[in-house]
Design a protein around this motif. Structure first.
Motif, PDB file in Angstrom:
ATOM      1  N   ALA A   3      62.914  58.699 -14.222  1.00 14.76           N
ATOM      2  CA  ALA A   3      61.866  57.305 -13.665  1.00 14.76           C
ATOM      3  C   ALA A   3      61.603  56.880 -12.730  1.00 14.76           C
ATOM      4  N   ALA A   4      60.596  56.417 -11.655  1.00 18.11           N
ATOM      5  CA  ALA A   4      59.822  56.362 -10.813  1.00 18.11           C
ATOM      6  C   ALA A   4      61.443  55.038 -10.121  1.00 18.11           C
ATOM      7  N   LYS A   5      61.933  55.330  -8.921  1.00 13.85           N
ATOM      8  CA  LYS A   5      63.034  54.265  -8.435  1.00 13.85           C
ATOM      9  C   LYS A   5      61.680  53.206  -7.856  1.00 13.85           C
ATOM     10  N   THR A   6      62.450  52.137  -7.317  1.00 15.03           N
ATOM     11  CA  THR A   6      61.689  51.308  -6.838  1.00 15.03           C
ATOM     12  C   THR A   6      61.933  50.982  -5.593  1.00 15.03           C
ATOM     13  N   SER A   7      60.861  50.280  -4.538  1.00 17.33           N
ATOM     14  CA  SER A   7      61.401  50.219  -3.668  1.00 17.33           C
ATOM     15  C   SER A   7      61.741  49.019  -3.175  1.00 17.33           C
ATOM     16  N   ILE A   8      62.446  49.812  -1.990  1.00 19.56           N
ATOM     17  CA  ILE A   8      63.161  48.557  -1.411  1.00 19.56           C
ATOM     18  C   ILE A   8      62.825  46.994  -0.791  1.00 19.56           C
ATOM     19  N   ALA A   9      61.352  48.278  -0.215  1.00 18.73           N
ATOM     20  CA  ALA A   9      60.275  46.883  -0.304  1.00 18.73           C
ATOM     21  C   ALA A   9      60.040  45.311  -1.165  1.00 18.73           C
ATOM     22  N   ALA A  10      60.456  46.183  -2.591  1.00 17.91           N
ATOM     23  CA  ALA A  10      60.382  45.325  -3.534  1.00 17.91           C
ATOM     24  C   ALA A  10      61.330  44.106  -4.238  1.00 17.91           C
ATOM     25  N   LEU A  11      62.011  44.631  -3.348  1.00 17.96           N
ATOM     26  CA  LEU A  11      63.669  43.582  -3.867  1.00 17.96           C
ATOM     27  C   LEU A  11      63.595  42.063  -3.360  1.00 17.96           C
ATOM     28  N   PRO A  12      63.440  41.342  -3.702  1.00 15.40           N
ATOM     29  CA  PRO A  12      63.786  39.462  -3.355  1.00 15.40           C
ATOM     30  C   PRO A  12      64.783  39.209  -2.159  1.00 15.40           C
ATOM     31  N   ARG A  13      64.436  38.190  -1.472  1.00 19.20           N
ATOM     32  CA  ARG A  13      65.894  38.139  -1.332  1.00 19.20           C
ATOM     33  C   ARG A  13      66.873  37.749  -2.478  1.00 19.20           C
ATOM     34  N   GLY A  14      67.972  37.516  -2.314  1.00 22.23           N
ATOM     35  CA  GLY A  14      69.324  37.556  -3.104  1.00 22.23           C
ATOM     36  C   GLY A  14      69.020  38.382  -4.720  1.00 22.23           C
ATOM     37  N   HIS A  15      68.278  39.357  -3.867  1.00 22.79           N
ATOM     38  CA  HIS A  15      68.805  40.681  -4.973  1.00 22.79           C
ATOM     39  C   HIS A  15      69.885  40.980  -4.880  1.00 22.79           C
ATOM     40  N   VAL A  16      71.069  41.405  -5.763  1.00 22.41           N
ATOM     41  CA  VAL A  16      72.098  41.717  -6.274  1.00 22.41           C
ATOM     42  C   VAL A  16      72.215  42.841  -6.649  1.00 22.41           C
ATOM     43  N   PHE A  17      72.683  44.268  -6.459  1.00 20.16           N
ATOM     44  CA  PHE A  17      72.720  45.681  -6.265  1.00 20.16           C
ATOM     45  C   PHE A  17      74.210  45.898  -7.187  1.00 20.16           C
ATOM     46  N   GLU A  95      73.994  42.664  -1.618  1.00 22.50           N
ATOM     47  CA  GLU A  95      72.948  42.377  -1.163  1.00 22.50           C
ATOM     48  C   GLU A  95      71.721  41.996  -0.907  1.00 22.50           C
ATOM     49  N   VAL A  96      70.226  41.124  -1.535  1.00 20.29           N
ATOM     50  CA  VAL A  96      69.260  41.714   0.462  1.00 20.29           C
ATOM     51  C   VAL A  96      69.564  40.408   0.576  1.00 20.29           C
ATOM     52  N   ALA A  97      70.265  39.611   1.575  1.00 21.39           N
ATOM     53  CA  ALA A  97      70.206  38.908   2.477  1.00 21.39           C
ATOM     54  C   ALA A  97      69.410  37.964   2.236  1.00 21.39           C
ATOM     55  N   GLN A  98      68.456  38.603   3.490  1.00 22.97           N
ATOM     56  CA  GLN A  98      67.292  37.985   4.291  1.00 22.97           C
ATOM     57  C   GLN A  98      66.013  39.349   3.979  1.00 22.97           C
ATOM     58  N   ARG A  99      65.060  38.953   3.987  1.00 23.93           N
ATOM     59  CA  ARG A  99      63.992  38.906   3.528  1.00 23.93           C
ATOM     60  C   ARG A  99      62.446  38.380   4.122  1.00 23.93           C
ATOM     61  N   SER A 100      61.823  39.054   4.825  1.00 29.27           N
ATOM     62  CA  SER A 100      60.732  38.821   5.643  1.00 29.27           C
ATOM     63  C   SER A 100      59.174  39.546   5.659  1.00 29.27           C
ATOM     64  N   GLU A 101      58.838  39.236   5.789  1.00 33.05           N
ATOM     65  CA  GLU A 101      57.237  40.538   6.514  1.00 33.05           C
ATOM     66  C   GLU A 101      56.364  39.751   7.313  1.00 33.05           C
ATOM     67  N   VAL A 106      58.013  44.995   5.461  1.00 34.19           N
ATOM     68  CA  VAL A 106      58.675  43.929   4.700  1.00 34.19           C
ATOM     69  C   VAL A 106      60.488  43.838   5.696  1.00 34.19           C
ATOM     70  N   ILE A 107      60.833  43.597   5.593  1.00 36.16           N
ATOM     71  CA  ILE A 107      61.948  43.619   7.046  1.00 36.16           C
ATOM     72  C   ILE A 107      63.060  43.404   5.727  1.00 36.16           C
ATOM     73  N   SER A 108      64.286  44.068   5.142  1.00 40.36           N
ATOM     74  CA  SER A 108      65.217  43.246   4.465  1.00 40.36           C
ATOM     75  C   SER A 108      66.435  43.834   4.824  1.00 40.36           C
ATOM     76  N   VAL A 109      67.805  42.961   5.501  1.00 42.15           N
ATOM     77  CA  VAL A 109      68.591  42.676   5.575  1.00 42.15           C
ATOM     78  C   VAL A 109      69.199  42.659   3.817  1.00 42.15           C
ATOM     79  N   ILE A 110      70.258  44.036   4.427  1.00 42.25           N
ATOM     80  CA  ILE A 110      71.025  43.639   3.329  1.00 42.25           C
ATOM     81  C   ILE A 110      72.766  43.856   3.741  1.00 42.25           C
ATOM     82  N   GLU A 111      72.974  43.207   2.936  1.00 39.50           N
ATOM     83  CA  GLU A 111      74.940  43.067   3.524  1.00 39.50           C
ATOM     84  C   GLU A 111      75.961  43.515   2.122  1.00 39.50           C
ATOM     85  N   PHE A 112      76.578  44.471   2.295  1.00 41.11           N
ATOM     86  CA  PHE A 112      77.273  44.988   1.239  1.00 41.11           C
ATOM     87  C   PHE A 112      78.927  45.268   2.190  1.00 41.11           C
TER      88      PHE A 112
END
Length: 135
Positions: A3-17, A95-101, A106-112
């Motif tokens: 299956a095609a993977k979802t792009s990291i750029a498509a994940l919204p702020r607050g997305h929980v892995f 989770e995606v803690a921050q997201r901006s364009e 798309v700039i994503s900050v992921i906290e783990f």
């Protein structure tokens, strides 16, 4: 066909892995130390090099989500809270803690956090820029 993977750029702020199991063997730790030239006190004491844990956590994310061509890993902050012995049973959450364009990116900050029975071992933030509109 996978299956095609979802792009990291498509994940919204607050997305929980979803939680992911993490396990580093003694052979993994030795291979990491050899590849990076890590001869720290951690390695001498029989522990997993701390950055090896962070690297594995990021690899797990990249196996589940796509990092499209033109993406950049622009920053990393890591906090090590406890030494880790090889073969420990751990779990990573994030989770995606921050997201901006900006300018088509798309700039994503992921906290783990990688935790074991005794609590958090490693926590961190990684910043990734990926082309907007990729899926």
């Amino acid at each position: 066909m996978p299956a095609a993977k979802t792009s990291i750029a498509a994940l919204p702020r607050g997305h929980v892995f979803p939680p992911a199991p993490v396990r580093l063997t003694a052979a993994d730790a030795a291979a990491y130390a050899a590849a990076t030239g890590d001869c720290s006190d951690y390695v001498a004491a029989g522990h997993v090099p701390p950055l090896a844990v962070a690297a594995l956590a990021l690899r797990l994310l990249l196996e589940a989500y796509e990092l499209p061509p033109g993406s950049l890993h622009t920053g990393q902050e890591v906090e090590f809270r406890a030494p880790l012995r090889p073969d420990a049973e751990l779990a990573m959450t994030g989770e995606v803690a921050q997201r901006s364009e900006r300018a088509g990116m798309v700039i994503s900050v992921i906290e783990f956090t990688v935790s074991g029975d005794g609590g958090p071992i490693v926590s961190g933030r990684t910043t990734v820029m990926a082309p907007q509109g990729e899926s």
